[in-house]
Write a protein that holds these residues in place. Structure first.
Motif, short mmCIF file in Angstrom:
data_model
loop_
_atom_site.label_atom_id
_atom_site.label_comp_id
_atom_site.label_asym_id
_atom_site.label_seq_id
_atom_site.Cartn_x
_atom_site.Cartn_y
_atom_site.Cartn_z
N ALA A 284 22.52 -34.09 -28.28
CA ALA A 284 23.57 -34.23 -29.28
C ALA A 284 23.05 -34.93 -30.53
O ALA A 284 23.33 -34.52 -31.66
N THR A 285 22.26 -35.99 -30.34
CA THR A 285 21.70 -36.73 -31.47
C THR A 285 20.78 -35.85 -32.30
O THR A 285 20.75 -35.93 -33.54
N ALA A 286 20.03 -34.98 -31.61
CA ALA A 286 19.11 -34.08 -32.30
C ALA A 286 19.82 -32.91 -32.95
O ALA A 286 19.19 -32.10 -33.65
N GLY A 287 21.12 -32.77 -32.74
CA GLY A 287 21.87 -31.68 -33.33
C GLY A 287 21.69 -30.36 -32.61
O GLY A 287 22.06 -29.30 -33.13
N MET A 288 21.15 -30.40 -31.40
CA MET A 288 20.92 -29.17 -30.64
C MET A 288 22.12 -28.79 -29.79
O MET A 288 22.24 -27.66 -29.35
N VAL A 289 23.00 -29.76 -29.57
CA VAL A 289 24.25 -29.53 -28.85
C VAL A 289 25.33 -30.33 -29.56
O VAL A 289 25.09 -31.48 -29.99
N ARG A 290 26.51 -29.75 -29.72
CA ARG A 290 27.59 -30.50 -30.36
C ARG A 290 28.02 -31.67 -29.49
O ARG A 290 28.02 -31.57 -28.26
N PRO A 291 28.36 -32.82 -30.10
CA PRO A 291 28.72 -34.01 -29.33
C PRO A 291 29.81 -33.74 -28.29
O PRO A 291 29.74 -34.23 -27.16
N GLY A 292 30.84 -32.96 -28.67
CA GLY A 292 31.90 -32.67 -27.72
C GLY A 292 31.39 -31.86 -26.53
O GLY A 292 31.77 -32.12 -25.38
N ASP A 293 30.50 -30.89 -26.81
CA ASP A 293 29.93 -30.09 -25.73
C ASP A 293 29.06 -30.95 -24.83
O ASP A 293 29.03 -30.76 -23.60
N ALA A 294 28.33 -31.90 -25.44
CA ALA A 294 27.48 -32.79 -24.64
C ALA A 294 28.32 -33.65 -23.70
O ALA A 294 27.97 -33.84 -22.53
N ALA A 295 29.43 -34.16 -24.23
CA ALA A 295 30.31 -34.99 -23.39
C ALA A 295 30.89 -34.18 -22.24
O ALA A 295 30.94 -34.64 -21.09
N MET A 296 31.34 -32.95 -22.52
CA MET A 296 31.87 -32.09 -21.47
C MET A 296 30.80 -31.75 -20.45
O MET A 296 31.06 -31.71 -19.24
N ALA A 297 29.59 -31.48 -20.94
CA ALA A 297 28.50 -31.15 -20.03
C ALA A 297 28.18 -32.32 -19.11
O ALA A 297 27.94 -32.13 -17.91
#
Length: 343
Positions: A284-297
Motif C-alpha cells: 500500500a505504501t508503495a502504491g502497488m495496492v490501494r490502502p482499502g484493498d490492503a486492509a481488506m486483504a
C-alpha cells in the motif's frame, strides 16, 4: 640373489610409469579431439565459437585444458565470452571435471536486432563442475557465481550477492511430457533490485531458492517456436520447493508452472506465507495496492491462517496463482506479472 627382486621391482615400476604416461597422453588426445568435435558440431549449427591458445597440460597428476579469449554466439541469441577457461580432471577419473572462469565473464540472450533481452556480468569470474556419463553425455552441471550484475530486458540492472546453480539430466531422455528432462536447483542470495524499480519491500532479497523439474523433451533453442512446441506438447515445470525471504516476508511452497497459448506464465504454488500484514502495508505504501484493498486483504488472509509465528503474526496457507497476467494470493489479486517477450 638379492639384486633380482630389486631389479624386478624397478622394471615393474618402470612399466607402471610407462603405462600411466601412455594413458595420460591418450586422455589428453581424447580431450583435444573432443573439444574439436564439439566446436565443429556447434559451428555446423550456426554457432560462432572463437578461442586461442588451447593447451592440454597438468601431467602427471592433473588433466587440464585451458583456452584464452573464449566467445560463443549461438543462432538463438545465447552469447557468452570471457578471458580464460580452465577445466581440470583427475586422469584416473576423467568424468568429474572442475571448471574455473577467472576474470570478468559476460553471458546473455540477444535479440535479432542486437539488443540484449537478458545479460549477466560476473566481474570476479565463476567456478563450477561437470559430471559426465561414460558415453560422454552430461550427467550434472554446477555453477557458482560471486557478486554479479544482471541486466533486465528494459535495460535496468539488478545485482546478486551470490548465485548457485545445479542442473541434472536423466540417464535417458524423456519419452513424453510426464517424464523429467532436467532437474534444477538454484539459490540466489543478496539480490538487490534495480534502484529505479518500485518494489513492495525495502532492502535486498535475502534468499530466493527453487528446486524444480522440467518435464517433456527440452527445446533445443530458446526462441518462441521451440518453447511453443515444448509447451503445446504438455511440457511443464514442477516446482518441488520454492523459498523466498525478503524483509518480513517468508514464503515456502511447491506447485506447477506452465505457459498459456500466448507463452505467458501460468500455474499455482501452494505456499505457507509469513509476514502478510507488514507486506500488505508495504504494498500500500508503495502504491502497488490501494490502502482499502490492503486492509481488506489483511483481514481476509488472517481468516485463512491456521497457525501463527511466535510473535503472533499469521501464517497463511494458500495458493499463489499466476493467471491472465496477474498474480493472485488465494482469492486476492496482488500484482500484474510483467509480460514475457519472446521476440
Amino acid at each position: 640373489m638379492r639384486a633380482k627382486p630389486l631389479i624386478s621391482s624397478v622394471i615393474l615400476l618402470g612399466l607402471i610409469a610407462a603405462g600411466y604416461t601412455a594413458w595420460w597422453f591418450y586422455l589428453a588426445g581424447r580431450v583435444r579431439d573432443g573439444i574439436a568435435d564439439w566446436v565443429a558440431q556447434q559451428r555446423a549449427e550456426a554457432a560462432l565459437i572463437e578461442y586461442r591458445d588451447l593447451e592440454i597440460s597438468g601431467f602427471p597428476l592433473s588433466l587440464t585444458a585451458s583456452a584464452a579469449d573464449v566467445s560463443i554466439r549461438r543462432a538463438d541469441g545465447l552469447q557468452w565470452r570471457g578471458p580464460s577457461v580452465i577445466a581440470r580432471a583427475r586422469p584416473w577419473y576423467p568424468l568429474d571435471i572442475g571448471v574455473e572462469l577467472p576474470g570478468s565473464h559476460q553471458a546473455g540472450l540477444v535479440q535479432e536486432g542486437g539488443e540484449p533481452t537478458f545479460a549477466i556480468d560476473a566481474p570476479a569470474g565463476a567456478r563450477g563442475s561437470v559430471e559426465l556419463e561414460h558415453s560422454g553425455a552430461v550427467r550434472r552441471m554446477t555453477a557458482d557465481l560471486g557478486r554479479s550484475t544482471v541486466t533486465l530486458p528494459d535495460g535496468q540492472q539488478a545485482s546478486l550477492g551470490r548465485a548457485e546453480l545445479a542442473a541434472a539430466f536423466p540417464e535417458t531422455p524423456p519419452a513424453d511430457h510426464t517424464a523429467t528432462a532436467l532437474s534444477i536447483d538454484a539459490r540466489l542470495t543478496g539480490v538487490r533490485p534495480p534502484p529505479s524499480v518500485k518494489t513492495p519491500l525495502e532492502g535486498d532479497i535475502e534468499t530466493a531458492a527453487v528446486t524444480a523439474r522440467i518435464k517433456g523433451a527440452l527445446p533445443d533453442r530458446l526462441g518462441r517456436p521451440a518453447i511453443a512446441a515444448w509447451s503445446e506438447s504438455g511440457g511443464t515445470i514442477d516446482v518441488d520447493s520454492l523459498t523466498l525471504n525478503w524483509g518480513p516476508l517468508r514464503i515456502a511452497g511447491q506447485g506447477t508452472l506452465a505457459f498459456d497459448g500466448d507463452l505467458q506464465p501460468i500455474g499455482a504454488i501452494s505456499a505457507a506465507v509469513e509476514g502478510v500484514n507488514p507486506t500488505m502495508d508495504s504494498l500500500a505504501t508503495a502504491g502497488m495496492v490501494r490502502p482499502g484493498d490492503a486492509a481488506m486483504a489483511k483481514m481476509a488472509l488472517t481468516l485463512l491462517s491456521r497457525r501463527s509465528t511466535p510473535d503472533n503474526q499469521p501464517i497463511v496457507e494458500a495458493s499463489l496463482t499466476a493467471q491472465d497476467g496477474w498474480l493472485y494470493f488465494g482469492p486476492i489479486r496482488l500484482l500484474r506479472i510483467p509480460r514475457v517477450s519472446w521476440e
